[in-house]
Design an enzyme around this catalytic site. Structure first.
Site, PDB file in Angstrom:
ATOM      1  N   ALA A 196     -32.313 -10.001 -39.020  1.00 10.76           N
ATOM      2  CA  ALA A 196     -33.602 -10.609 -38.679  1.00 10.76           C
ATOM      3  C   ALA A 196     -33.420 -11.403 -37.392  1.00 10.76           C
ATOM      4  O   ALA A 196     -32.308 -11.780 -37.038  1.00 10.76           O
ATOM      5  CB  ALA A 196     -34.031 -11.537 -39.808  1.00 10.76           C
ATOM      6  N   GLY A 210     -30.547  -8.162 -42.196  1.00 10.42           N
ATOM      7  CA  GLY A 210     -31.700  -7.260 -42.206  1.00 10.42           C
ATOM      8  C   GLY A 210     -31.366  -5.903 -41.618  1.00 10.42           C
ATOM      9  O   GLY A 210     -31.996  -4.897 -41.971  1.00 10.42           O
ATOM     10  N   GLU A 223     -29.968  -4.020 -44.308  1.00 11.42           N
ATOM     11  CA  GLU A 223     -31.062  -3.764 -45.268  1.00 11.42           C
ATOM     12  C   GLU A 223     -31.911  -2.583 -44.809  1.00 11.42           C
ATOM     13  O   GLU A 223     -32.342  -1.761 -45.625  1.00 11.42           O
ATOM     14  CB  GLU A 223     -31.907  -5.032 -45.442  1.00 11.42           C
ATOM     15  CG  GLU A 223     -31.135  -6.101 -46.207  1.00 11.42           C
ATOM     16  CD  GLU A 223     -31.880  -7.412 -46.313  1.00 11.42           C
ATOM     17  OE1 GLU A 223     -32.116  -8.027 -45.259  1.00 11.42           O
ATOM     18  OE2 GLU A 223     -32.223  -7.809 -47.433  1.00 11.42           O
ATOM     19  N   GLU A 281     -26.199 -13.481 -44.582  1.00 10.42           N
ATOM     20  CA  GLU A 281     -27.277 -14.464 -44.684  1.00 10.42           C
ATOM     21  C   GLU A 281     -26.794 -15.790 -45.255  1.00 10.42           C
ATOM     22  O   GLU A 281     -27.290 -16.858 -44.894  1.00 10.42           O
ATOM     23  CB  GLU A 281     -28.416 -13.917 -45.553  1.00 10.42           C
ATOM     24  CG  GLU A 281     -29.290 -12.873 -44.869  1.00 10.42           C
ATOM     25  CD  GLU A 281     -28.771 -11.442 -44.998  1.00 10.42           C
ATOM     26  OE1 GLU A 281     -27.589 -11.254 -45.371  1.00 10.42           O
ATOM     27  OE2 GLU A 281     -29.552 -10.510 -44.721  1.00 10.42           O
TER      28      GLU A 281
END
Ligand code: 3HC
Ligand code: NAI
Length: 707
Positions: A70, A109, A112, A132
């Site tokens: 992210a 992310g 992910e 994270e």
């Protein structure tokens, strides 16, 4: 394609090749998943869905990363659609095969997104991870639900709790990858993989539909992991939430698991720890942005001289060898150089014993080390680091010799902890080549490197010192000359506040406990016992003549040192240390010494809560920090934060002392200082910068950008 958010060209490009929609994510430097990237990915998915000529989709990252996660800069701001969990779900829902071809980091992310794809292939140097937790978060785009389905619940939990990056081989073995490609080009690897899938008519394979391989045994194993995690991550918020999410993956249908994860993710996002950890992430990188970086280029840096093979000299030598440099270590005589060699070898022998290094690799590293008792052997080195005794006379003699011997252009650095580097530079004919390189013990492990820029140090020399830090993977903080530079100067003030508390009624053990409970690994008196009480004692004696006679001086540490109790190395200091027992025990005789000193000074002891203790400690740190900033000794508040996080064990999740101060509120810090000043107006003089910021309603954060 343009990004709807800002009408700029989209960072996601698509091209149809042999019926394969190649989706390129191009958001330098590391393809973070900004709102525009998320929108671009969603548009690409829609294109794949509606265009009948698309038979499969290939996701690749342009440049040095697949996707680093992210966009960390967006956290703390209002969320912008489309959100990543939805994008991942749409990728997974496609009824045409989606392949992620990974090159470089696929983190957070980024992994992910890859796990939402139906197949994954990676180049050998790729790094896969869910880091994270290091930012106070948990994987919030389905990672806690998809990773257990791909690699098993326990392995996924351990990956997420450690924040570690897996190599491509390890990720393949763990089940995260279908293949490690031999080629280096992500598009070529991906196209080959997709062609093979299409040739085999391989089906869409959604992670959400896969069973968790260790579903039967994981619940009990997670209980144990939860207990270990609670013990290991004292004070941290997100690790326990990660385990809750893995339990949800085992217990709930996929979509409910996703909703559970989302709620926990938002809790983490809103926690002050997330803000502190993300501040620490950027501070670690921002410190390298210094005025000299744009003004000068570093000088060549291949060979290093180290003078002194004691605690610091040996540690610095190891750090330089580990950075691939050629090192010449110089000591006073044959016995001392033999000790220096042993100090260096000990580090590598221990690695070999613990099977972290092969004997062959150790020999290869040590082959880059030359040992000498002759300064003339330093004539060709690019940079010298002096780490001899902390004595101005000795250091001046060393620098006069270096001036005679070293080649023109060599950088001459001192590792002094407190001494005046301008005075050291003045004995040479080349003060612009002299700089402070203040390492922290153990120098091969501690990440902080204070780079102390003296009055006449040239920009080129500063840039070279930062280049050395980069090679050594250190966190370099630019400091100016003063007694103790940034770190030791603020530490000395904070220790003084602790001593006053001790004399006024708190026991050293209460103070240590309050500091540990705040999040430091150890308290100030434990630290003193570890470093050796004699070192501080020598400094106090050195400063006795220049100390302000009106300043309060606590003599308890002197009373302890007079007994020969120097801490761990003598088996006794503030604590007693029994042979073979880890850690020390409180010492009743120390309590008697403290009582006697209070009585001698006529102090009636008062009670201090842990909160009282920390308010005084932090107020002292922040106030001195503000003075350090005002004098230009530190460039920005974030440099002070990085100094304490990477050099002094300040809890990273609190973001550093100056970040903490903003969160606590500068008016509150100032009010505390003014209240304490009623007892001791000389020590508790509010820093003018702190008063100014409070008057203007600003925080330290407003000073974090370079003018
Ligand atoms: N978001 C925004 N900026 C990022 C970023 C990210 N995720 N990752 C790196 N950057 C920036 C850095 O701040 C730096 O900026 P600068 O040049 O202005 O200082 C630049 O990218 C280059 O970064 P590095 O200097 O760290 O480059 P390296 O090559 O040494 O390392 C890396 C690359 C391994 C990708 C490293 O940057 C890294 O570890 N990044 C963070 C990875 C991460 O934690 N991802 C998880 C994010 S949280 C998440 O994904 C939540 C999700 O679950 C919903
Ligand atoms: P140390 O006493 O362990 O080592 C000093 C070494 O220097 C000894 O081996 C000695 O033989 C050698 N030496 C003395 N004079 C010399 C000369 N003229 N030429 C060559 N070698 C000489 O001391 P330590 O702890 O390594 O400290 C060295 C320097 O690093 C000091 O300036 C200290 O303030 C600084 N420092 C120490 C830290 C620590 O935690 N110990 C942390 C950061 C800096």
């Amino acid at each position: 394609m343009t990004s709807p958010a800002n009408h700029l060209p989209s960072p996601v490009h698509t091209a149809l090749q042999e019926g394969i929609l190649v989706v390129r994510i191009d958001n330098p430097p590391v393809n973070a998943l900004s709102a525009a990237v998320r929108a671009g990915l969603l548009a690409a998915v829609q294109q794949a869905q509606t265009d009948a000529s698309v038979r499969a989709v290939l996701l690749v990252g342009v440049g040095r990363a697949f996707i680093a996660g992210a966009d960390i800069r967006e956290f703390g701001k209002p969320p912008q659609e489309p959100l990543l969990p939805g994008v991942c779900n749409q990728i997974e829902a496609l009824d045409k095969p989606v392949v992620a071809s990974i090159n470089g980091p696929a983190l957070g992310g980024g992994l992910e997104v890859a796990m939402a794809a139906h197949y994954r292939v990676a180049t050998p140097h790729s790094k896969l991870g869910l880091p994270e937790v290091t930012l106070g978060l948990l994987p919030g785009a389905g990672g806690t639900q998809r990773a257990p389905r791909l690699m098993g619940a326990m392995a996924a939990a351990e990956l997420m709790l450690s924040g570690k990056h897996l190599s491509a081989d390890a990720a393949h073995k763990a089940g995260l990858l279908d293949a490690v490609a031999s080629g280096a080009d992500a598009v070529d690897n991906g196209l080959a993989f997709v062609r093979d899938l299409l040739a085999r008519n391989a089906p869409v394979r959604r992670t959400r539909d896969q069973a968790i391989s260790d579903a039967a045994t994981a619940p009990a194993a997670l209980d144990q992991l939860a207990a270990d995690t609670a013990a290991r991550n004292k004070g941290l918020f997100s690790p326990a939430k990660i385990i809750e999410c893995v339990r949800a993956a085992l217990r709930l249908p996929f979509d409910e698991g996703l909703a559970f994860e989302r709620a926990r993710f938002v809790e983490c996002l809103d926690s002050p720890q997330r803000a502190g950890l993300i501040h620490a992430f950027f501070a670690e990188r921002e410190v390298a942005k210094i005025p000299e970086a744009s003004a000068a280029q570093p000088r060549p840096l291949q060979t290093i001289g180290v003078i002194g093979g004691g605690t610091m000299g040996a540690g610095i030598t190891v750090a330089a060898l580990d950075a691939g440099l050629q090192v010449t270590m110089v000591e006073r005589d044959a016995d001392s150089i033999a000790r220096g060699r042993t100090n260096v070898e000990k580090v590598y022998n221990s690695l070999v014993e613990r099977q972290r290094m092969t004997a062959q690799a150790r020999e290869a590293v040590l082959a880059r080390l030359t040992l000498s008792t002759d300064y003339a052997d330093l004539k060709d080195v690019d940079l010298v680091i002096e780490a001899v005794f902390e004595d101005l006379g000795v250091k001046k003699e060393v620098f006069a010799q270096l001036d005679r011997i070293c080649k023109s252009g060599a950088v001459l650095a001192t590792n002094t902890s407190y001494l005046d580097i301008d005075a050291i530079a003045a004995v040479t004919r080349r003060p612009s080549d002299v700089i402070g390189l203040h390492f922290f013990s153990p120098a091969n492990i501690m990440r902080l490197l204070e780079i102390v820029v003296a009055e006449r140090t040239s920009a080129e020399v500063v840039a070279t010192a930062f280049e050395l830090a980069r090679k050594m993977k250190k966190v370099p903080v630019r400091a100016g000359v003063c007694d103790g530079f940034i770190g030791n100067r603020i530490l000395a003030t904070y220790r003084q506040a602790a001593d006053y508390l001790m004399e006024d009624g708190a026991s050293p053990y209460d103070i240590d406990k309050a500091v540990r409970d705040f999040g430091y690994p150890m308290g100030p008196y434990q630290m003193m016992d570890l470093a050796g009480g004699d070192i501080g004692w020598a400094t106090r004696k050195r400063k006795a003549l220049t100390r302000d006679p009106k300043a309060r001086y606590v003599e308890i540490s002197d009373r302890i040192c007079e007994r020969g109790w120097f801490g761990q190395k003598t088996g006794r200091g503030y604590y007693v240390y029994a042979q073979g027992v880890r850690g020390g025990q409180p010492d009743p005789e120390v309590a008697q010494i403290v009582d006697a000193e209070r009585a001698r000074k006529g102090v009636t002891p008062r009670a201090f809560s842990a909160d009282d203790i920390m308010r005084r400690n932090m107020a002292a740190m922040v106030n001195e920090g503000a003075k350090v900033l005002d004098e230009g000794v530190a460039l920005r508040p974030l440099d002070i934060d990085a100094t304490f996080i990477f050099g002094y064990g300040f809890p990273r999740w609190r973001g550093g002392p100056m970040f903490w101060a903003d969160a606590y509120g500068l008016p509150n810090v100032l009010a505390d200082i003014e209240a304490f000043a009623k007892e001791d107006a000389l020590f508790w003089q509010p820093a003018p910068l702190l008063q100014k910021l409070v008057a203007e309603g600003r925080g330290f954060a407003s000073l974090n950008t370079l003018k």
